[in-house]
Every structure is written in structure tokens, then in C-alpha cells.
Design a protein around this motif. Structure first.
Motif, PDB file in Angstrom:
ATOM      1  N   UNK A 373       3.201  10.378  11.318  1.00 13.41           N
ATOM      2  CA  UNK A 373       4.026  10.876  10.289  1.00 13.41           C
ATOM      3  C   UNK A 373       3.108  11.367   9.183  1.00 13.41           C
ATOM      4  N   UNK A 374       3.097  12.259   8.349  1.00 13.58           N
ATOM      5  CA  UNK A 374       2.434  12.830   7.215  1.00 13.58           C
ATOM      6  C   UNK A 374       3.288  12.792   5.990  1.00 13.58           C
ATOM      7  N   UNK A 375       3.008  12.193   5.007  1.00 12.67           N
ATOM      8  CA  UNK A 375       3.728  12.053   3.810  1.00 12.67           C
ATOM      9  C   UNK A 375       3.338  12.561   2.791  1.00 12.67           C
ATOM     10  N   UNK A 376       3.620  13.845   2.163  1.00 14.20           N
ATOM     11  CA  UNK A 376       2.988  14.464   1.078  1.00 14.20           C
ATOM     12  C   UNK A 376       3.559  14.080  -0.330  1.00 14.20           C
ATOM     13  N   UNK A 377       2.812  14.186  -1.426  1.00 13.31           N
ATOM     14  CA  UNK A 377       3.523  13.631  -2.657  1.00 13.31           C
ATOM     15  C   UNK A 377       4.177  12.441  -2.700  1.00 13.31           C
ATOM     16  N   UNK A 378       3.723  11.544  -2.023  1.00  9.91           N
ATOM     17  CA  UNK A 378       3.908  10.236  -2.002  1.00  9.91           C
ATOM     18  C   UNK A 378       4.284   9.645  -3.315  1.00  9.91           C
ATOM     19  N   UNK A 379       5.462   8.954  -3.566  1.00  6.07           N
ATOM     20  CA  UNK A 379       5.715   8.345  -4.942  1.00  6.07           C
ATOM     21  C   UNK A 379       5.413   7.076  -4.605  1.00  6.07           C
ATOM     22  N   UNK A 380       4.218   6.491  -5.468  1.00  8.34           N
ATOM     23  CA  UNK A 380       3.944   5.274  -5.737  1.00  8.34           C
ATOM     24  C   UNK A 380       3.499   4.579  -6.816  1.00  8.34           C
ATOM     25  N   UNK A 381       3.664   3.275  -6.787  1.00  7.98           N
ATOM     26  CA  UNK A 381       3.322   2.429  -7.959  1.00  7.98           C
ATOM     27  C   UNK A 381       1.918   1.762  -7.640  1.00  7.98           C
ATOM     28  N   UNK A 382       0.948   2.007  -7.894  1.00 13.95           N
ATOM     29  CA  UNK A 382      -0.348   1.078  -7.644  1.00 13.95           C
ATOM     30  C   UNK A 382      -0.756   0.048  -8.363  1.00 13.95           C
ATOM     31  N   UNK A 383      -1.116  -1.221  -7.883  1.00 16.99           N
ATOM     32  CA  UNK A 383      -1.348  -2.233  -8.265  1.00 16.99           C
ATOM     33  C   UNK A 383      -2.529  -1.994  -9.523  1.00 16.99           C
ATOM     34  N   UNK A 384      -2.467  -2.711 -10.385  1.00 16.04           N
ATOM     35  CA  UNK A 384      -3.599  -2.571 -11.574  1.00 16.04           C
ATOM     36  C   UNK A 384      -5.181  -2.689 -10.955  1.00 16.04           C
ATOM     37  N   UNK A 385      -5.275  -3.608  -9.852  1.00 16.95           N
ATOM     38  CA  UNK A 385      -6.570  -3.754  -9.172  1.00 16.95           C
ATOM     39  C   UNK A 385      -6.935  -2.339  -8.563  1.00 16.95           C
ATOM     40  N   UNK A 386      -5.852  -1.529  -7.588  1.00 13.65           N
ATOM     41  CA  UNK A 386      -6.205  -0.481  -7.155  1.00 13.65           C
ATOM     42  C   UNK A 386      -6.452   0.600  -8.016  1.00 13.65           C
ATOM     43  N   UNK A 387      -6.000   0.513  -9.261  1.00 13.19           N
ATOM     44  CA  UNK A 387      -6.131   1.623 -10.219  1.00 13.19           C
ATOM     45  C   UNK A 387      -7.513   1.461 -10.487  1.00 13.19           C
TER      46      UNK A 387
END
Length: 592
Positions: A373-387
């Protein structure tokens, strides 16, 4: 409720209503080292003032629990109502149709008592002496009628009731959501090929979803310490048209018992993100009743939800991150909210597999499927640490969401939804079962044993933003983390009214973070876990059944995995483990 209007037409109506209420405490309105105390603070103890003068310090940073302001007390109320109805009928020979509509209304209310008004608290933290000797807020010197109450933060119980009343209050949010859905569908056979009839289905659907969230004025400017939800509203209208067909290509041929081609297509139009098409093609090839091959390839689509698009920015306090530039922790605010510029997610999925039921073991069934599976333009909400981490790795997309003060300390991280990620995953799904009559061993033995195993192996799970790529397959924490291996096995025994079952839940071994080495964290590797559940049920009569169960039979404790940051280890740092421990259940089921 259903009603037969004619022998060929049935009417139906469904009503669902639910209400719930939840209450919980959060914590004190604490400050984690972010109070700035100036040298002219009117309540500053003499010994601290002397030290500041001796060290030529104009300000110092202070932390405080602030128990005088009380513990945040949160109440949530939810109301949900759905009314649906429709007609179902048949016509010609083998054709069916249905039309339906439903209306949904939902109301969610949230109240936060003893919440802190950040602007008032900031003013109260700056007490000075007025020309007449009174202790007042510095802001009162230029705005005598602002109502500010000077806060003495030195010593337990030092905050007066006047200060508490000035800096605390109750935040609230009322979110209304409505949905209207109308659809019509028809199914039947449209001609035939040399191998059999062509089965088709088609339909059209219209949806309208709307939300209207109303909050208090302080929430609208992100002014509370916790639980801040600003007002917003939005609406999405969707039209969809679809068609599906199953085409038989072969029946009882020398090279195949059957071959079927499945095709599907859908056109969707969103008022917020435009129109697109999705489709799927699948092939089922049964060589005989013992061996069958299957494969599909599809283009998939998911539009952003109302909250993804329209939710107002909300400020939350109390998050801790590690700043890679200093290797020190920072207590920050996080800013989350919708993004009206979000685009739909688009994925391409390929699967291929085999289903076996060998002639030498007719009670054995086994299947294995490969997925990519390849998902483009994935809508995500990163964690503060990931940012923070991805900004440190050089990804400027994330750096735009990190705010620092004049000293370089991180003060706020934006965790808004965005489209910039590409997700790629591949692996295998396995499923097997075997049934065994016990009388095949001994005539006097009764009942059947059934063994079943379902397992998944994830080879890779890549998240890419164009500048950085992270593989979280084999990782135990994080938004897209998953162990390489997960599986569930069951052993079931059935003999008349008695049914026994043992369930084994397997969580494979993994790492806290695939990118960490021995110098980053002291414990990065965690072993595999196996949980055991037992269930027994007995049909006393045709309408009465008694049952008993025990989950997590051996009371296996979850591992202590870093939670959010590596400064805290807890049993909730991962979603794959049982946190409750051994659990017993007993009951009676009655049908009438």
C-alpha cells in the motif's frame, strides 16, 4: 420497525438515541519553571533578592504547583440521535432496489471548572509597589481599573482568595453536529458471459455534514490553561455515484473450476476538496476446490473530515518534549486545530494471495495474502516530540511549527493536521484453521476441536515527508508504529450445549524507537508478549445460557515503555499491551 407494504416492498424505520456523562479530574494549574520573577517583585523574600543582586540577576525562573487554584474538574455530556428509514423492493426477475434516508443529530458539551485564565495569571504574577506603598499589579499602574489582583507565589497557601477568583473560571464548549444522508441502490443480473450471469450493482448517494461549535469568549482566543476549544463551524456536501460488476470468465474448464473478474468504480464530488474517481479490479481463479488464487489492485480515496478542515486552533498546556539541540526537557504548550487547505488522501493498494484446502486434509484451510500500500498526502496529526525531532533532522515543514523564546527555549509546538506525508507499507496476512472430530480417535468421545490462527507480518511501514523517511515497522510506540509480528490463536471445543475456548494473543518483540541506539536510551528492545484468555459457556435451555471467562489468565504485566518522552516510563506508553491485568467475568444470557 419493518412493515410489508406489498409482498415485494418492505418499509423500515430505525431510531437510535443515547446519552452519556463523564466526569474526571486533571491536575493543578501548575507552572513548570516558566514563571519569571523580577528583582522588583513586591513579594520577593529578602534572602532571594540578596542572591539575585549578588549574582547580577534581573530575573529568575520559578516553578509552582499552585494548589490554591484547585484541581481542574472536567465534565463531558454527549447526546446522540439518529432517525433512518427506507424502502426495499424487487422487480423483474432477480433485481432488487432500495432507497433510504437518515438524519443524525449530536451534541457534545464540555465544561472545565477551576481552569486558569492565562492572561490574568500573567498580569497577577508581576506585583510591584505603587507610589503610595500598596502592592499592586504592574499593569494597574497604567490601567487602574483592570481589576488585577497581585499574586504572592512564595510559600504554600500564599495565593489569596482574591487572586484565585481573578485567575480561575469555567471553560465550556457546545458542539452541534448534523448529518443528512439520502441514497438509492439497485442490484441484479445484466446478461451473461459464456461462463455465467453478470452480476451488477449501482447507486447514487448524497450527504450533507455540518458542525457548529460554540465556546466561551476566553476559549475563542485560546485563553485558558487547559481544555481550550475555540468556536468554529463548517459544512461538507458530497455526491457519489458507483457501479460494480462481477464477470465470470470460466466455469468447469480444464484449467479452472472458476475464474471471476470483479470490477468497481466510484465518482465522488466534495464541496470542500473537489471531485475524483476511485476504482478496483480483482481476480479470483479457482483451479479446483483445493487451490484458489486471488488478487486486487485499487485506487482508494479519503477526504478530510469536518474537524480536520474547520476545527479552530486550541491551546493545551503541560506537554513535555526533549529539545535535541540542548538534550534537555522543555515544558511547552501545543497548538492543534483544523486546516482548511487539506487535500484528500489517495492510496494505491495491491494484494495477492492463495487459499488452500488440500485434499489430503479436507478439514484444513489456509490462506496467505501479500499486501503493498502506498498512501499519498496522508492526513496526520504528529505528536509534539515528532515535530521537534523532525525539525532537528532538517525538515523545514516541521520547523515552521516550533516556536522558541528569546533565549532559544521551546515554548510552543504546533500539531495541526497536514498532508505532507507519504505512507508505504507491505507485509503478509495469514489465516489457518483445522477442525477435528474427537470420535475419530475414540468412538465414545464426543465433540469437536477447532484450531484457528490469524497473523500479520509487517515488513515495512515508511513515513516520508520528502526530506526525511522513518520506518516504524517493528516499533512499539508512535503514531504508525506496529510490531513486525502480531497474531491471535484459538482452540475451541464444542460438544452439544458446552463450548470452551482458549484464546492466545501474540504481540511480537520490538523497539521503543528504531532510530535510537545505546547512547540514546538505556532500554530500547522489548520481548514478545503472549496473553491467554479462557471462556466457557453452557446452554441450559434453548433460551438460557450461562458463561464465565477470565482474560489475561496469567496476570501478565505490561512493559514499562517511555510515555510521550523518555523522561517518563509507564505501562501506557504503547497501545499493544493489556493494562488492566487479570479479569474475571460471569453472566447469564436470556433470549425471548
Amino acid at each position: 420497525m419493518t412493515y410489508d407494504i406489498t409482498p415485494d416492498i418492505e418499509a423500515r424505520i430505525d431510531l437510535l438515541a443515547s446519552r452519556s456523562r463523564g466526569e474526571s479530574t486533571n491536575n493543578f494549574n501548575y507552572n513548570n519553571g516558566d514563571i519569571t520573577v523580577r528583582r522588583d517583585n513586591a513579594y520577593l523574600p529578602a534572602n532571594i533578592l540578596a542572591l539575585m543582586v549578588a549574582n547580577n540577576l534581573q530575573t529568575i525562573s520559578v516553578g509552582r504547583l499552585n494548589p490554591e487554584t484547585g484541581i481542574n474538574y472536567n465534565t463531558s455530556k454527549n447526546h446522540y440521535y439518529r432517525l433512518a428509514g427506507g424502502l426495499t423492493g424487487s422487480f423483474l426477475d432477480g433485481w432488487t432496489w432500495d432507497v433510504g434516508a437518515n438524519y443524525t443529530y449530536a451534541l457534545a458539551e464540555n465544561y472545565g471548572e477551576d481552569n486558569r485564565i492565562q492572561a490574568n495569571w500573567a498580569l497577577a504574577l508581576d506585583p510591584v509597589r505603587a507610589p503610595d506603598g500598596r502592592i499592586v499589579c504592574r499593569s494597574t499602574l497604567t490601567n487602574p481599573n483592570n481589576g488585577c489582583q497581585p499574586a504572592n507565589i512564595f510559600g504554600e497557601g500564599a495565593l489569596s482568595q482574591a487572586v484565585v477568583d481573578y485567575v480561575t473560571g469555567t471553560s465550556f464548549q457546545r458542539a452541534f453536529s448534523r448529518s443528512i444522508n439520502v441514497n438509492a441502490n439497485v442490484t441484479g443480473e445484466l446478461g451473461a458471459t459464456w461462463a455465467g450471469p453478470i452480476k451488477v450493482a449501482s447507486g447514487v448517494e448524497f450527504r450533507k455534514d455540518s458542525t457548529n461549535q460554540k465556546s466561551d469568549p476566553i476559549s475563542d482566543i485560546n485563553g485558558w490553561r487547559q481544555g481550550t476549544f475555540a468556536s468554529y463551524r463548517g459544512e461538507v456536501k458530497v455526491w457519489e455515484v458507483y457501479g460494480e460488476a462481477s464477470l465470470p470468465l470460466a466455469r468447469d474448464a480444464a484449467f479452472a473450476e472458476s475464474i471471476d473478474l470483479d470490477l468497481a468504480a466510484r465518482f465522488v464530488d466534495y464541496s470542500t476538496s473537489g471531485s475524483t474517481d476511485v476504482w478496483k479490479a480483482g481476480l479470483n481463479w479457482a483451479f479446483n476446490r483445493h487451490v484458489r488464487l486471488r488478487s486486487t489492485y485499487s485506487k482508494d480515496f479519503r477526504a478530510p473530515k469536518l474537524d480536520d478542515l474547520f476545527s479552530a486552533s486550541s491551546l493545551r498546556a503541560g506537554t513535555t518534549v526533549i529539545d535535541p539541540t540542548t538534550n534537555r526537557t522543555a515544558n511547552i504548550n501545543t497548538l492543534a486545530g483544523g486546516n482548511p487547505d487539506l487535500k484528500p488522501e489517495v492510496a494505491h493498494t495491491f494484494t495477492a494471495g492463495v487459499v488452500l484446502q488440500p485434499s489430503f486434509a479436507p478439514r484444513l484451510q489456509f490462506s496467505a495474502d501479500y499486501f503493498d500500500i502506498e498512501l499519498k498526502d496522508a492526513i496526520t496529526v504528529p505528536s509534539a516530540q515528532q515535530v521537534v525531532d523532525r525539525c532537528f533532522a532538517g525538515d523545514q515543514t516541521f520547523c515552521a511549527g516550533v516556536t522558541r523564546d528569546a533565549s532559544g527555549q521551546i515554548t510552543q509546538v504546533q500539531v495541526t493536521s497536514f498532508n505532507t506525508q507519504v505512507l508505504k507499507t507491505r507485509g503478509f496476512d495469514f489465516e489457518g484453521s483445522y477442525s477435528l472430530p474427537l470420535d475419530s480417535f475414540q468412538d465414545t468421545w464426543g465433540g469437536d476441536l477447532t484450531f484457528r490462527v490469524v497473523a500479520t507480518y509487517v515488513d515495512r511501514l515508511l513515513t516520508s515527508t520528502g526530506e526525511t523517511t522513518v520506518d516504524t515497522a517493528g516499533q512499539l510506540q508512535g503514531g504508525f508504529a506496529t510490531p513486525h509480528w502480531r497474531g491471535v490463536g484459538t482452540i475451541m471445543y464444542a460438544n452439544g450445549p458446552l463450548n470452551l475456548r482458549a484464546l492466545f494473543n501474540y504481540v511480537g518483540s520490538g523497539k521503543y524507537d528504531n532510530n535510537y541506539g545505546p547512547l540514546d536510551i538505556s532500554k530500547n528492545d522489548y520481548p514478545a508478549y503472549l496473553y491467554t484468555d479462557l471462556t466457557a459457556q453452557y446452554d441450559v435451555t434453548e433460551s438460557t445460557q450461562v458463561y464465565a471467562k477470565v482474560e489475561n489468565l496469567f496476570d501478565k504485566d505490561p512493559p514499562l515503555i517511555a510515555n510521550g518522552t523518555i523522561t517518563i516510563a509507564s505501562s501506557s506508553g504503547s497501545n499493544f499491551y493489556d493494562l488492566r491485568g487479570r479479569f474475571f467475568g460471569f453472566g447469564v444470557r436470556y433470549r425471548w
